[in-house]
Design a protein around this motif. Structure first.
Motif, PDB file in Angstrom:
ATOM      1  N   HIS A  49      -0.177  12.971 -41.791  1.00  0.00           N
ATOM      2  CA  HIS A  49      -0.795  13.171 -40.487  1.00  0.00           C
ATOM      3  C   HIS A  49      -1.244  14.638 -40.409  1.00  0.00           C
ATOM      4  O   HIS A  49      -0.425  15.531 -40.222  1.00  0.00           O
ATOM      5  CB  HIS A  49       0.250  12.851 -39.395  1.00  0.00           C
ATOM      6  N   ASN A  60      -6.708  10.067 -34.618  1.00  0.00           N
ATOM      7  CA  ASN A  60      -5.863  10.156 -33.424  1.00  0.00           C
ATOM      8  C   ASN A  60      -6.531  11.067 -32.392  1.00  0.00           C
ATOM      9  O   ASN A  60      -7.067  12.119 -32.740  1.00  0.00           O
ATOM     10  CB  ASN A  60      -4.489  10.702 -33.840  1.00  0.00           C
ATOM     11  N   PHE A 113      -3.475  17.653 -38.663  1.00  0.00           N
ATOM     12  CA  PHE A 113      -4.086  17.908 -37.349  1.00  0.00           C
ATOM     13  C   PHE A 113      -4.788  19.257 -37.298  1.00  0.00           C
ATOM     14  O   PHE A 113      -4.432  20.186 -38.026  1.00  0.00           O
ATOM     15  CB  PHE A 113      -3.023  17.810 -36.228  1.00  0.00           C
ATOM     16  N   SER A 137      -5.780  14.111 -36.698  1.00  0.00           N
ATOM     17  CA  SER A 137      -5.688  14.266 -35.246  1.00  0.00           C
ATOM     18  C   SER A 137      -6.522  15.435 -34.777  1.00  0.00           C
ATOM     19  O   SER A 137      -6.425  16.540 -35.327  1.00  0.00           O
ATOM     20  CB  SER A 137      -4.246  14.586 -34.838  1.00  0.00           C
ATOM     21  N   THR A 156      -3.085  16.231 -25.551  1.00  0.00           N
ATOM     22  CA  THR A 156      -2.006  17.153 -25.912  1.00  0.00           C
ATOM     23  C   THR A 156      -1.295  17.756 -24.703  1.00  0.00           C
ATOM     24  O   THR A 156      -0.098  18.000 -24.726  1.00  0.00           O
ATOM     25  CB  THR A 156      -2.609  18.274 -26.801  1.00  0.00           C
TER      26      THR A 156
HETATM   27  O1  KIV Z   1       0.184  16.462 -28.791  1.00  0.00           O
HETATM   28  C1  KIV Z   1      -0.439  16.663 -29.849  1.00  0.00           C
HETATM   29  O2  KIV Z   1      -1.613  17.017 -29.875  1.00  0.00           O
HETATM   30  C2  KIV Z   1       0.288  16.479 -31.098  1.00  0.00           C
HETATM   31  C3  KIV Z   1      -0.527  16.528 -32.345  1.00  0.00           C
HETATM   32  C4  KIV Z   1       0.116  17.338 -33.402  1.00  0.00           C
HETATM   33  C5  KIV Z   1      -0.839  15.150 -32.780  1.00  0.00           C
HETATM   34  O3  KIV Z   1       1.466  16.234 -31.099  1.00  0.00           O
END
Ligand code: KIV
Ligand code: ZN
Length: 513
Positions: free
Chosen positions: A96, A166, A98, A138, A170
């Protein structure tokens, strides 16, 4: 029915929240339970963040067979390499990755232009794809990103090989209508969107994480990311049990299936609450202790006439059974073992024998041994190979009277192997115990939070203590259970210190290797 995958992030986003600190054995225990619960993906941690996280992710990836195990990584080679080492033993290696995409994150946090962010994301996905068959990407803070920019970057990461996209909220800012509309927009505008899974990840800052997650699946999301009991950063993440039960109870409306084994919900919730020390609010939907309690006379009357007057979910649905009390003082080892198995515990003979000895001691002191008591005994044994404690409590004695100064005497083993006894006073019984323990450990301790709760019902119920403290400037949490709350409090205090010292010991061993 449409299948919606449940991606559980209790061990990553959940564990990341203030005051939670699980060791490897505890994380493994939770991961095994998540597998039984039937989650599609377990996010086991953030391997590059610490050697402890790496070890836990690796052990979980090598153990869990029926759920995909993943780990979080920043969009950089170093994180992806470390994640590969941790996850390569898994059944279906999944990573995963991001990277933030909102204007505020790109400008102030990353200090990068949008073009640079696109390049970094694409390079990271391409690099991850050399190792991992499954790559989730993400867009951190996706909800506050420019929708057109999201389409642009997602098109590129899909072309680079991402298999799941994703779209996190956040900071928990979205409303259901807006979040749903964003998924609809992406479905309509992203090239190749039909080849990937779209995933929702919601935080609960405005109390809308579950509603937002459901709005996302109604608008095309194939996966929702959530945590047991809704634990997570700040106000938490969307709560897994609420999503799974809502989808089930209202399948007439949603026509979707999560694949969750609902019978395992209660146990999962209890286990996470116990190991994290995060108490579940009594009125929490599905798993709160009042979720099935009917208090008013009119409601009770209705329930007696026909349960459906006020009950839309039965406790049995989530595995909350009022098992008849089959165990007592005279129960034999065989019945005890059977009960452990029926409650889903896999204990070695040695662990069963030790749990049985504890059970007999408890049965001598307590009228009824409840399901909750057995849960504590069995979980305690399941986790008993957690590293040997550094400080061990042998005895605690308190003198208390309404007009006396409380005095505690504590005997404990210290790291040198010596046994020491100290006595001191405090303004209350608990304070005198904590003061005595401070003399034992010879460190500077501040108590930040302290809670005692009963496990189950009755005046002889076991007491559980959770202590949050700062030890030489480090914030730690400890917990323990005993029949007496003072003993539980002393043990919880030492548990916090031991967990930190064991962690330091492991780190030193790692360096020597
Ligand atoms: O809330 C968020 O953006 C996260 C990412 C690391 C997926 O936890
Ligand atoms: Zn998150």
């Amino acid at each position: 029915m449409r299948r919606i995958d449940i991606f559980d992030t209790t061990l990553r986003d959940g564990e990341q929240s203030a005051g939670i600190n699980l060791n490897t054995v505890e994380k493994l225990e939770i991961a095994r339970q998540l597998e039984k619960l039937g989650v599609a993906v377990i996010e086991a941690g953030f391997p590059a963040s610490s050697p402890g996280d790496f070890e836990a992710v690796q052990r979980i990836a090598n153990t869990v067979k029926n759920s995909t195990v993943t780990g979080l990584a920043r969009a950089m080679k170093k994180d992806i390499d470390i994640s590969w080492e941790a996850l390569r033993g898994g059944e279906q290696p999944h990573i995963h990755v991001f990277l933030a995409t909102s204007p505020i994150h790109m400008e102030y946090k990353l200090k990068k232009t949008p073009d640079e962010v696109v390049d970094i994301a694409v390079d990271a996905v391409k690099y991850a794809k050399q190792f991992f068959p499954l790559v989730q990407w993400s867009a951190e803070d996706a909800f506050r990103s420019e929708p057109e920019f999201l389409v642009r970057i997602i098109n590129k990461v899909i072309a680079a090989g991402a298999t799941t996209i994703n779209i996190p909220d956040t900071v928990g800012y979205a409303t259901p209508q807006e979040y749903g509309a964003l998924f609809k927009y992406l479905k309509e505008n992203v090239t190749g969107v039909e080849k990937v899974k779209l995933s929702a990840h919601c935080h609960d800052d405005l109390g809308m994480a579950v509603a937002n997650s459901i709005a996302a699946v109604e608008n095309g999301a194939d996966q929702v990311e959530c945590t047991i009991n809704g634990i997570g950063e700040r106000a938490g993440n969307a709560s897994l049990e609420e999503i799974a039960v809502a989808m089930h109870i209202r399948k007439d409306f949603y026509n979707m299936d999560t694949g969750i084994n609902l019978q395992e919900i209660k146990r999962s919730s209890q286990l996470v609450s116990r190991l994290t020390g995060v108490v579940i609010q009594p009125n929490k939907a599905v798993v709160g202790k009042n979720a099935f309690a009917h208090e008013s006379g009119i409601h009770q009357d209705g329930m007696l006439k026909n349960r459906q007057t006020y009950e839309i979910i039965t406790p049995e649905l989530i595995g909350e059974t009022d098992m008849p009390l089959a165990l007592g003082k005279h129960s034999g080892r065989h019945a005890f073992k059977d009960r452990a198995v029926s409650m889903g515990f896999e204990l070695s003979d040695k662990q069963l024998n030790e749990a049985f000895d504890d059970f007999k001691k408890l049965a001598d002191r307590k009228k009824e041994i409840t399901e909750d008591d057995l849960f504590v005994l069995f979980t305690g044994q399941q986790l008993s190979d957690t590293d040997t404690p550094i400080y061990e409590l042998h005895n605690v004695q308190v003198q208390y009277g309404t007009s006396n100064i409380p005095t505690a005497t504590v005997t404990a083993t210290v790291p040198s192997g010596e046994t020491v006894t100290v006595a001191t006073t405090g303004s209350g019984s608990v304070e005198s115990i904590f003061n005595a323990l401070e003399l034992v450990i010879k460190g500077e301790v501040l108590i930040l939070d302290y809670r005692v709760t009963s496990i189950g019902k009755g005046r002889d119920a076991l007491g559980e203590a959770v202590v949050n403290l700062s030890y030489n400037g480090l914030e730690l949490k400890g917990r323990d259970v005993a029949q007496d709350v003072l003993e539980a409090s002393a043990k919880a205090y030492l548990n916090a210190i031991n967990r930190q010292l064991v962690r330091e010991r492991l780190r030193t061993q790692e360096l020597i290797k």
